[in-house]
Design a protein around this motif. Structure first.
Motif, PDB file in Angstrom:
ATOM      1  N   ALA A 231      29.092  16.838  23.144  1.00 36.26           N
ATOM      2  CA  ALA A 231      28.146  17.622  22.452  1.00 36.26           C
ATOM      3  C   ALA A 231      27.035  18.145  23.247  1.00 36.26           C
ATOM      4  O   ALA A 231      26.613  16.663  24.340  1.00 36.26           O
ATOM      5  CB  ALA A 231      28.058  17.155  20.859  1.00 36.26           C
ATOM      6  N   PRO A 232      26.294  19.031  23.176  1.00 38.77           N
ATOM      7  CA  PRO A 232      25.163  18.943  23.700  1.00 38.77           C
ATOM      8  C   PRO A 232      24.001  18.546  23.205  1.00 38.77           C
ATOM      9  O   PRO A 232      24.008  18.175  22.463  1.00 38.77           O
ATOM     10  CB  PRO A 232      24.488  20.971  23.562  1.00 38.77           C
ATOM     11  N   VAL A 233      23.310  18.230  24.128  1.00 40.05           N
ATOM     12  CA  VAL A 233      21.942  16.815  23.819  1.00 40.05           C
ATOM     13  C   VAL A 233      20.831  17.886  23.934  1.00 40.05           C
ATOM     14  O   VAL A 233      20.676  18.465  24.010  1.00 40.05           O
ATOM     15  CB  VAL A 233      21.773  15.953  24.703  1.00 40.05           C
ATOM     16  N   ARG A 234      20.197  18.120  22.578  1.00 31.56           N
ATOM     17  CA  ARG A 234      19.082  19.142  23.083  1.00 31.56           C
ATOM     18  C   ARG A 234      17.670  17.853  23.428  1.00 31.56           C
ATOM     19  O   ARG A 234      17.416  16.656  23.348  1.00 31.56           O
ATOM     20  CB  ARG A 234      17.947  19.269  21.264  1.00 31.56           C
ATOM     21  N   ILE A 235      16.642  18.323  24.907  1.00 35.98           N
ATOM     22  CA  ILE A 235      15.875  17.769  25.367  1.00 35.98           C
ATOM     23  C   ILE A 235      14.466  18.640  25.055  1.00 35.98           C
ATOM     24  O   ILE A 235      14.282  19.494  25.035  1.00 35.98           O
ATOM     25  CB  ILE A 235      15.973  17.677  26.836  1.00 35.98           C
ATOM     26  N   ARG A 236      13.406  17.999  24.106  1.00 38.93           N
ATOM     27  CA  ARG A 236      12.319  18.008  23.436  1.00 38.93           C
ATOM     28  C   ARG A 236      11.503  18.240  24.912  1.00 38.93           C
ATOM     29  O   ARG A 236      11.102  17.372  25.392  1.00 38.93           O
ATOM     30  CB  ARG A 236      11.993  17.865  22.854  1.00 38.93           C
ATOM     31  N   PRO A 237      10.615  19.201  24.768  1.00 34.79           N
ATOM     32  CA  PRO A 237      10.328  19.514  25.792  1.00 34.79           C
ATOM     33  C   PRO A 237       8.783  17.732  26.226  1.00 34.79           C
ATOM     34  O   PRO A 237       8.344  18.622  24.610  1.00 34.79           O
ATOM     35  CB  PRO A 237       9.732  20.713  26.373  1.00 34.79           C
ATOM     36  N   VAL A 238       8.396  17.802  26.384  1.00 34.13           N
ATOM     37  CA  VAL A 238       7.028  17.057  27.109  1.00 34.13           C
ATOM     38  C   VAL A 238       6.149  17.633  27.261  1.00 34.13           C
ATOM     39  O   VAL A 238       5.933  18.042  28.110  1.00 34.13           O
ATOM     40  CB  VAL A 238       7.059  15.739  27.320  1.00 34.13           C
ATOM     41  N   ARG A 239       4.543  17.625  26.216  1.00 32.96           N
ATOM     42  CA  ARG A 239       3.280  18.197  26.600  1.00 32.96           C
ATOM     43  C   ARG A 239       2.243  16.695  27.101  1.00 32.96           C
ATOM     44  O   ARG A 239       2.326  16.328  26.629  1.00 32.96           O
ATOM     45  CB  ARG A 239       2.853  19.088  24.804  1.00 32.96           C
ATOM     46  N   ILE A 240       1.815  17.444  28.277  1.00 30.50           N
ATOM     47  CA  ILE A 240       1.752  16.952  29.227  1.00 30.50           C
ATOM     48  C   ILE A 240       0.094  17.503  29.114  1.00 30.50           C
ATOM     49  O   ILE A 240      -0.943  18.542  29.209  1.00 30.50           O
ATOM     50  CB  ILE A 240       1.495  16.987  30.421  1.00 30.50           C
ATOM     51  N   ARG A 241      -0.860  16.441  28.553  1.00 36.68           N
ATOM     52  CA  ARG A 241      -2.305  16.931  28.031  1.00 36.68           C
ATOM     53  C   ARG A 241      -3.202  16.177  29.274  1.00 36.68           C
ATOM     54  O   ARG A 241      -3.381  15.365  29.426  1.00 36.68           O
ATOM     55  CB  ARG A 241      -2.809  16.478  26.668  1.00 36.68           C
ATOM     56  N   PRO A 242      -4.147  16.599  29.516  1.00 48.07           N
ATOM     57  CA  PRO A 242      -4.819  16.749  30.653  1.00 48.07           C
ATOM     58  C   PRO A 242      -6.426  15.804  29.952  1.00 48.07           C
ATOM     59  O   PRO A 242      -6.725  15.753  28.940  1.00 48.07           O
ATOM     60  CB  PRO A 242      -5.636  18.692  31.372  1.00 48.07           C
ATOM     61  N   VAL A 243      -6.150  14.453  30.774  1.00 45.81           N
ATOM     62  CA  VAL A 243      -7.475  13.204  30.266  1.00 45.81           C
ATOM     63  C   VAL A 243      -8.685  13.754  30.836  1.00 45.81           C
ATOM     64  O   VAL A 243      -8.703  14.538  31.899  1.00 45.81           O
ATOM     65  CB  VAL A 243      -6.800  12.317  31.402  1.00 45.81           C
TER      66      VAL A 243
END
Length: 270
Positions: A231-243
């Motif tokens: 089955a296909p696996v969903r991969i959520r995108p990770v949001r990278i916030r600037p520090v």
């Protein structure tokens, strides 16, 4: 004086006969002037002069003329050999005629013909003055690369084929031939490897897909069923916030130190 004139006329008539012989036996001869460029003509005429000198005892001069004709024409004729009329050597390269050779009239040789002896180890056992080379009678034709060796006799009108080796007498009118090369069909079997020059890349022959996959399959049994697709696996995108870095107030640094004053004790008065 008259004798000299008769000799010159006979020599001129023999030379004209030699030129006519070449034109009659060589289709490539287009004119008399062209025949004068044939090496056979130069070798034959030089031989006649050398042969006359040899018979008169001037053997060193005769051998010198023979050597010069060999260097120019590639035809070696010993001054002591006896050659008849209307003699013709086609092409003439690498022809060798020994000292005790006797050639009749209307004889024709091709290039690389040898009329020689069987070897010095046999000639040394012969009595002095014995014949060591062949006798070729009238009307004989000897083909390219043939060798007639020893004190044999080739009968009148005989034909000796190319590359034949004759060591015995040949009867008149007989044909002598060398073994002919055999032609064999190509052998049945896998084709032989082709050698290609260096630096040339030859692409491999294309093969069907079944031939490429067959070695990977088991030897026996049914082919395995294909596995179910995962089955296909969903991969959520990770949001990278600037520090965000807050600016801090730098600590107060001490001011630059002034000159250091040392306490100097008072000096004692008088």
């Amino acid at each position: 004086m008259r004798r000299c004139d008769r000799a010159l006329r006979a020599a001129a008539a023999r030379m004209r006969e030699d030129v006519a012989t070449v034109r009659a036996k060589d289709p490539a001869a287009g004119s008399r002037r062209e025949v004068l460029l044939y090496p056979h003509i130069h070798a034959l005429w030089t031989y006649r002069v050398a042969h006359r000198l040899w018979r008169r005892g001037h053997r060193l001069t005769a051998r010198a003329l023979s050597l010069g004709a060999r260097a120019v024409t590639g035809i070696e004729i010993h001054p002591a050999a006896v050659i008849g009329r209307r003699f013709f050597i086609d092409h003439g390269t690498a022809v060798v005629i020994g000292a005790t050779v006797r050639i009749g009239d209307d004889v024709m040789l091709y290039h690389q013909v040898t009329l020689g002896s069987t070897g010095w180890w046999k000639d040394m056992r012969r009595p002095a003055g014995a014949r060591r080379h062949p006798v070729v009678e009238d009307g004989v034709v000897i083909g390219t690369g043939a060798s007639v060796l020893g004190p044999v006799t080739v009968g009148a009108g005989a034909r000796i084929g190319a590359h034949a080796v004759v060591l015995t007498d040949v009867a008149p009118g007989v044909r002598v031939t060398a073994p002919v090369a055999e032609i064999h069909p190509p052998a049945a079997g896998p084709p032989t490897a082709t050698v290609h020059p260096p630096g040339v890349t030859v692409p491999a022959p294309a093969q069907p897909a079944a031939a490429l996959v067959a070695p990977l399959l088991p030897a026996a049994g049914p082919a395995p069923e294909p596995a179910a697709a995962p089955a296909p696996v969903r991969i959520r995108p990770v949001r990278i916030r600037p520090v965000r870095v807050r600016a801090t107030r730098a600590a107060a640094l001490p001011s630059a130190p002034g000159p250091v004053r040392h306490a100097v004790p008072p000096t004692a008065g008088p």
